[in-house]
Motif scaffolding. Structure first.
Motif, PDB file in Angstrom:
ATOM      1  N   PHE A   5     -20.792 -10.771  16.892  1.00 51.64           N
ATOM      2  CA  PHE A   5     -21.292 -11.962  15.955  1.00 51.64           C
ATOM      3  C   PHE A   5     -22.600 -11.119  16.804  1.00 51.64           C
ATOM      4  CE2 PHE A   5     -20.301 -14.963  19.489  1.00 51.64           C
ATOM      5  CZ  PHE A   5     -21.714 -15.017  20.144  1.00 51.64           C
ATOM      6  N   ASP A   6     -23.464 -11.789  16.118  1.00 49.78           N
ATOM      7  CA  ASP A   6     -24.793 -11.521  15.946  1.00 49.78           C
ATOM      8  C   ASP A   6     -25.683 -12.877  16.036  1.00 49.78           C
ATOM      9  OD1 ASP A   6     -27.809 -10.165  16.424  1.00 49.78           O
ATOM     10  OD2 ASP A   6     -27.512  -8.360  15.311  1.00 49.78           O
ATOM     11  N   ALA A   7     -26.101 -13.421  16.867  1.00 47.89           N
ATOM     12  CA  ALA A   7     -26.358 -14.344  16.040  1.00 47.89           C
ATOM     13  C   ALA A   7     -28.247 -14.402  17.870  1.00 47.89           C
ATOM     14  CB  ALA A   7     -25.976 -15.776  17.278  1.00 47.89           C
ATOM     15  N   GLN A   8     -28.908 -14.731  16.052  1.00 45.04           N
ATOM     16  CA  GLN A   8     -30.739 -15.349  16.934  1.00 45.04           C
ATOM     17  C   GLN A   8     -30.025 -16.919  16.331  1.00 45.04           C
ATOM     18  OE1 GLN A   8     -33.282 -12.966  17.098  1.00 45.04           O
ATOM     19  NE2 GLN A   8     -34.196 -14.809  17.836  1.00 45.04           N
TER      20      GLN A   8
ATOM     21  N   THR B  16     -22.344 -10.277  21.396  1.00 42.78           N
ATOM     22  CA  THR B  16     -21.472 -10.315  22.101  1.00 42.78           C
ATOM     23  C   THR B  16     -21.070  -8.981  21.627  1.00 42.78           C
ATOM     24  OG1 THR B  16     -19.854  -9.780  19.165  1.00 42.78           O
ATOM     25  CG2 THR B  16     -20.198 -12.268  20.887  1.00 42.78           C
ATOM     26  N   PRO B  17     -20.644  -8.331  23.278  1.00 45.56           N
ATOM     27  CA  PRO B  17     -20.380  -7.715  23.963  1.00 45.56           C
ATOM     28  C   PRO B  17     -18.855  -6.176  23.150  1.00 45.56           C
ATOM     29  CG  PRO B  17     -19.733  -8.422  25.161  1.00 45.56           C
ATOM     30  CD  PRO B  17     -20.246  -9.521  24.105  1.00 45.56           C
ATOM     31  N   GLU B  18     -19.031  -5.034  22.886  1.00 47.78           N
ATOM     32  CA  GLU B  18     -18.689  -4.467  22.124  1.00 47.78           C
ATOM     33  C   GLU B  18     -17.025  -4.064  22.476  1.00 47.78           C
ATOM     34  OE1 GLU B  18     -19.656  -0.292  21.848  1.00 47.78           O
ATOM     35  OE2 GLU B  18     -22.087  -0.407  21.376  1.00 47.78           O
ATOM     36  N   PHE B  19     -16.438  -4.520  23.405  1.00 51.24           N
ATOM     37  CA  PHE B  19     -14.969  -5.044  23.325  1.00 51.24           C
ATOM     38  C   PHE B  19     -13.829  -6.295  22.932  1.00 51.24           C
ATOM     39  CE2 PHE B  19     -16.696  -6.225  27.195  1.00 51.24           C
ATOM     40  CZ  PHE B  19     -16.428  -7.794  27.498  1.00 51.24           C
ATOM     41  N   VAL B  20     -15.437  -7.004  22.812  1.00 52.59           N
ATOM     42  CA  VAL B  20     -14.481  -8.387  21.870  1.00 52.59           C
ATOM     43  C   VAL B  20     -14.344  -8.354  20.795  1.00 52.59           C
ATOM     44  CG1 VAL B  20     -15.067 -11.130  21.593  1.00 52.59           C
ATOM     45  CG2 VAL B  20     -16.353  -9.769  24.121  1.00 52.59           C
ATOM     46  N   PRO B  21     -13.013  -8.505  20.865  1.00 48.50           N
ATOM     47  CA  PRO B  21     -12.628  -8.614  18.917  1.00 48.50           C
ATOM     48  C   PRO B  21     -13.465  -9.091  18.035  1.00 48.50           C
ATOM     49  CG  PRO B  21     -10.384  -9.192  19.923  1.00 48.50           C
ATOM     50  CD  PRO B  21     -12.249  -8.753  20.800  1.00 48.50           C
ATOM     51  N   GLY B  22     -13.893 -10.244  17.965  1.00 44.02           N
ATOM     52  CA  GLY B  22     -14.234 -10.981  17.024  1.00 44.02           C
ATOM     53  C   GLY B  22     -15.795 -10.970  18.080  1.00 44.02           C
TER      54      GLY B  22
ATOM     55  N   TRP C  93     -21.933 -29.857  32.276  1.00 44.49           N
ATOM     56  CA  TRP C  93     -20.925 -28.744  31.959  1.00 44.49           C
ATOM     57  C   TRP C  93     -20.697 -28.364  33.296  1.00 44.49           C
ATOM     58  CZ3 TRP C  93     -23.093 -23.392  33.989  1.00 44.49           C
ATOM     59  CH2 TRP C  93     -21.638 -22.208  33.979  1.00 44.49           C
ATOM     60  N   SER C  94     -21.602 -28.116  34.489  1.00 42.76           N
ATOM     61  CA  SER C  94     -21.248 -27.394  35.772  1.00 42.76           C
ATOM     62  C   SER C  94     -20.279 -28.597  36.069  1.00 42.76           C
ATOM     63  CB  SER C  94     -22.282 -27.660  36.289  1.00 42.76           C
ATOM     64  OG  SER C  94     -23.129 -28.820  37.552  1.00 42.76           O
ATOM     65  N   THR C  95     -20.086 -29.682  35.690  1.00 38.01           N
ATOM     66  CA  THR C  95     -18.826 -30.580  36.247  1.00 38.01           C
ATOM     67  C   THR C  95     -17.753 -30.659  35.585  1.00 38.01           C
ATOM     68  OG1 THR C  95     -19.791 -31.906  35.652  1.00 38.01           O
ATOM     69  CG2 THR C  95     -20.349 -32.638  37.432  1.00 38.01           C
ATOM     70  N   GLY C  96     -17.830 -29.450  34.279  1.00 35.34           N
ATOM     71  CA  GLY C  96     -16.765 -29.577  33.644  1.00 35.34           C
ATOM     72  C   GLY C  96     -16.464 -30.862  32.534  1.00 35.34           C
ATOM     73  N   GLN C  97     -17.440 -31.371  32.444  1.00 40.02           N
ATOM     74  CA  GLN C  97     -17.332 -32.821  31.280  1.00 40.02           C
ATOM     75  C   GLN C  97     -17.341 -32.372  29.607  1.00 40.02           C
ATOM     76  OE1 GLN C  97     -20.091 -35.677  32.358  1.00 40.02           O
ATOM     77  NE2 GLN C  97     -19.000 -36.201  34.955  1.00 40.02           N
ATOM     78  N   ALA C  98     -18.253 -30.945  30.043  1.00 43.51           N
ATOM     79  CA  ALA C  98     -18.572 -29.808  28.234  1.00 43.51           C
ATOM     80  C   ALA C  98     -18.256 -29.188  28.686  1.00 43.51           C
ATOM     81  CB  ALA C  98     -19.842 -31.000  28.020  1.00 43.51           C
ATOM     82  N   LEU C  99     -17.745 -28.318  27.948  1.00 47.51           N
ATOM     83  CA  LEU C  99     -17.560 -26.989  27.331  1.00 47.51           C
ATOM     84  C   LEU C  99     -18.404 -26.236  26.296  1.00 47.51           C
ATOM     85  CD1 LEU C  99     -13.922 -26.905  26.551  1.00 47.51           C
ATOM     86  CD2 LEU C  99     -14.656 -26.712  28.413  1.00 47.51           C
ATOM     87  N   LEU C 100     -19.797 -25.152  27.104  1.00 45.38           N
ATOM     88  CA  LEU C 100     -20.180 -24.552  26.650  1.00 45.38           C
ATOM     89  C   LEU C 100     -20.291 -23.189  26.429  1.00 45.38           C
ATOM     90  CD1 LEU C 100     -23.633 -26.561  28.027  1.00 45.38           C
ATOM     91  CD2 LEU C 100     -22.431 -26.528  25.809  1.00 45.38           C
ATOM     92  N   HIS C 101     -20.256 -23.013  25.170  1.00 44.28           N
ATOM     93  CA  HIS C 101     -20.069 -21.007  25.036  1.00 44.28           C
ATOM     94  C   HIS C 101     -21.331 -20.734  25.671  1.00 44.28           C
ATOM     95  CE1 HIS C 101     -17.055 -21.290  22.096  1.00 44.28           C
ATOM     96  NE2 HIS C 101     -17.060 -22.454  21.680  1.00 44.28           N
ATOM     97  N   PRO C 102     -21.608 -19.605  26.084  1.00 42.26           N
ATOM     98  CA  PRO C 102     -22.363 -18.251  26.244  1.00 42.26           C
ATOM     99  C   PRO C 102     -23.992 -18.789  26.204  1.00 42.26           C
ATOM    100  CG  PRO C 102     -20.012 -17.670  26.867  1.00 42.26           C
ATOM    101  CD  PRO C 102     -20.597 -18.249  26.672  1.00 42.26           C
ATOM    102  N   PRO C 103     -23.725 -18.876  24.504  1.00 43.77           N
ATOM    103  CA  PRO C 103     -25.116 -18.610  23.947  1.00 43.77           C
ATOM    104  C   PRO C 103     -25.984 -20.353  23.692  1.00 43.77           C
ATOM    105  CG  PRO C 103     -23.449 -17.777  22.665  1.00 43.77           C
ATOM    106  CD  PRO C 103     -22.688 -18.003  23.524  1.00 43.77           C
TER     107      PRO C 103
END
Length: 173
Positions: free
Chosen positions: A87-90, A79-85, A124-134
């Motif tokens: 993580f580093d995920a592989q 996650t970018p440094e400016f984000v309070p929460g 995801w593109s039609t808003g039927q599912a939420l996906l986090h960026p990773p």
């Protein structure tokens, strides 16, 4: 826990990936797991989720060995440094053993299903599912695979990552 073919941080990440995969889906990718019955896998998974055992103790009790080879790097997200929460995920791509049955149990996950990456991206593109960026990124990479060989080629030459660290983040419309 020792991981054949990996040491240090890489071994720790593979252990975490194998444990999370087992906890969330019931799929245990370890040498020797193929000899376990579904009832044994379910009992071990429940004991792990109920904190009655540890992943290391479970592997030792069953005589199982983790190997690095089945875990192919798919991407790393920091996650970018400016984000309070932060993580580093592989992320890893793992071919599920044929005898393993992925089953989502109520708890940590609210929903799970086998779905083609193209279908998930359409949802995801039609808003039927939420996906986090990773997760979005992982599905975009997997959507390019047409076979196990194309997946292996893509992993050898990752077009979307530099040193397996993603370079962009997309947000849902």
């Amino acid at each position: 826990i020792a991981v054949e073919g990996a040491q240090g941080d890489e071994a720790a990440r593979i252990i975490a990936a194998a444990r999370e995969l087992f906890e969330e889906t019931g799929v245990l990718v370890a040498r020797g797991a193929e000899r376990l019955s579904q009832a044994e896998l379910d009992a071990d998974r429940k004991a792990l989720l109920d904190k009655q055992t540890t992943f290391a103790a479970l592997l030792a009790a069953r005589g199982l060995t983790l190997e690095a080879a089945p875990f192919h790097k798919l991407g790393r997200w920091v996650t970018p440094e400016f984000v309070p929460g932060r993580f580093d995920a592989q992320f890893y791509l793992v071919e599920a053993p044929q005898q393993m049955n992925a089953v989502v149990w109520p708890g940590e996950l609210s929903y799970g299903a086998w779905v083609n990456p193209l279908v998930a991206l359409e949802q995801w593109s039609t808003g039927q599912a939420l996906l986090h960026p990773p997760n979005l990124f992982a599905l975009q990479v997997m959507a390019e695979f047409t076979s196990l060989q194309s997946a292996r080629h893509a992993l050898a030459f990752p077009a979307h990552c530099q040193d397996f660290v993603a370079q962009r983040i997309e947000f849902q419309k």
